[in-house]
Enzyme design. Structure first.
Site, PDB file in Angstrom:
ATOM      1  N   GLN A  11       0.658  -1.233   0.188  1.00 26.81           N
ATOM      2  CA  GLN A  11       0.056   0.017   0.109  1.00 26.81           C
ATOM      3  C   GLN A  11       0.779   1.342  -0.190  1.00 26.81           C
ATOM      4  OE1 GLN A  11      -1.891   0.973   3.888  1.00 26.81           O
ATOM      5  NE2 GLN A  11      -3.790   2.253   2.561  1.00 26.81           N
ATOM      6  N   TYR A 138       1.976  -7.794  16.204  1.00 28.71           N
ATOM      7  CA  TYR A 138       2.506  -6.848  15.484  1.00 28.71           C
ATOM      8  C   TYR A 138       3.087  -5.464  16.268  1.00 28.71           C
ATOM      9  CZ  TYR A 138       1.587  -2.751  11.861  1.00 28.71           C
ATOM     10  OH  TYR A 138       2.083  -1.681  11.071  1.00 28.71           O
ATOM     11  N   ILE A 168      -3.513   4.121   7.395  1.00 30.80           N
ATOM     12  CA  ILE A 168      -3.284   4.812   6.050  1.00 30.80           C
ATOM     13  C   ILE A 168      -4.307   4.794   5.024  1.00 30.80           C
ATOM     14  CG2 ILE A 168      -1.678   5.369   4.168  1.00 30.80           C
ATOM     15  CD1 ILE A 168      -0.400   6.326   6.940  1.00 30.80           C
TER      16      ILE A 168
HETATM   17  C1  AKB Z   1      -2.717  -1.849  10.788  1.00 36.79           C
HETATM   18  O1  AKB Z   1      -4.111  -1.692  10.990  1.00 36.79           O
HETATM   19  O2  AKB Z   1      -2.381  -2.846  11.264  1.00 36.79           O
HETATM   20  C2  AKB Z   1      -1.933  -0.905  10.399  1.00 36.79           C
HETATM   21  C3  AKB Z   1      -1.196   0.048  11.338  1.00 36.79           C
HETATM   22  C4  AKB Z   1      -2.015   1.024  12.109  1.00 36.79           C
HETATM   23  O3  AKB Z   1      -0.186   0.032  11.558  1.00 36.79           O
HETATM   24  N1  AKB Z   1      -2.566   0.115   9.274  1.00 36.79           N
END
Ligand code: AKB
Length: 318
Positions: A11, A138, A168
């Site tokens: 993206q 994450y 984003i």
């Molecule tokens: C996600 O939703 O994982 C990403 C971020 C906020 O890092 N767009």
């Protein structure tokens, strides 16, 4: 002097590549990704960046100035495959930090995220330095990555630069696997004339940013004189913040029949732990960051871009 984008088909990578080519010329930008989109693309190499030898071979052949590491498994997808996500997100960063330490390039841009914050972080106007207790794979990988970035700067003098991207919003390339993807999906459903089922609760506020602002921030940070930068872990970065219900209303100003149903799932549990809004005053002071798109400007840019590129049959008036 070459710029290399790793994860160039994603993206942000896709639009970052276009902007770098505009500024520095076609020959100066090399794109790499694990999937090839265009067989005729001569400035592209197929690369698995978790493979340290493959990365080393690339840098041994090509003199490189700046590296943009845009490859990652995002928050929602990472929860489905925690060990693989950790492996991918951390291994690629470590491979590049080591190559940077060995002098294969000068500067490394690596994005962090609002996902570094967690349930005990103050939610409103979240400060640069505060409690950080992410409870997603994450988020944990981004927080660990921030600490490694600063470590390589402090110990080895590697020129590392980073921002904590919010969600984003873009129309040229769709995001994949993120918690904030709902905001992009809403536009596609609205333009197709279909109701959207939103997996985030209607009043869940999240920080967001239009892609042009995200690319501006990335390039502005990379072009800033090193002595102006007071943060080498990752800068807080902000533009707008809204809830799904507010976005729905903003889209409905232009597509009055658009309807959204709400069916929150595990992604709402992730969103609930992230900030509502971000204090990015250090970025604004250090490298004169400012955003250009408010909610309405972003909605108009999204609708216009998607209508022209994908839904030409839809009539819109702004
Ligand atoms: C996600 O939703 O994982 C990403 C971020 C906020 O890092 N767009």
């Amino acid at each position: 002097m070459k710029k290399v984008i790793i994860g160039a088909n994603g993206q942000i990578g896709t639009e970052l590549r276009q902007r770098l080519v505009q500024s520095y010329g076609h020959e100066a930008v090399l794109a790499a990704d694990i999937v090839r989109k265009d067989e005729a693309d001569k400035q592209f190499i197929l690369l698995d960046a978790t493979d340290a030898d493959a990365l080393r071979a690339l840098f041994a052949q090509t003199p490189v100035d700046d590296v943009y590491l845009m490859a990652a498994i995002l928050s929602a997808r990472a929860e489905q495959m925690p060990r693989k996500a950790w492996h991918i997100n951390m291994t690629i960063l470590h491979n590049l930090l080591e190559l940077g330490r060995e002098g294969f390039f000068q500067s490394l841009f690596w994005p962090s995220s609002i996902a570094v914050f967690g349930p005990h972080t103050p939610k409103e106007n979240t400060p640069q330095y505060t409690v950080m207790d992410p409870d997603t794979v994450y988020g944990i990988s981004k927080l660990a990555g921030e600490r490694w970035m600063e470590y390589y700067y402090e110990k080895y003098g590697l020129d590392v630069r980073s921002v904590r991207y919010p969600g984003i919003i873009s129309w040229k390339t769709r995001p994949g696997g993120g918690t904030t993807d709902y905001a992009v999906e809403m536009f596609h459903y609205a333009l197709r004339g279909e109701p959207y089922t939103c997996y985030i609760a209607p009043d869940e506020r999240l920080p967001m940013m239009y892609i042009d602002d995200a690319i501006d921030a990335t390039i502005r940070l990379m072009e800033a004189p090193a002595e102006r930068l007071s943060i080498r872990s990752s800068y807080n970065l902000a533009a707008v913040h809204f809830t799904p219900r507010e976005l729905e209303a903003a889209i409905r100003r232009y597509i009055p029949d658009f309807r959204v149903h709400y069916a929150p799932d595990f992604r709402e549990d992730i969103a609930r732990t992230w900030p509502d809004s971000i204090d990015d005053s250090t970025a604004r002071k250090d490298w004169q960051w400012h955003h250009r798109y408010d909610l309405d400007a972003m909605v108009r840019a999204m609708l216009a871009g998607l209508q022209k590129s994908r839904y030409p049959e839809v009539e819109l008036s702004f």
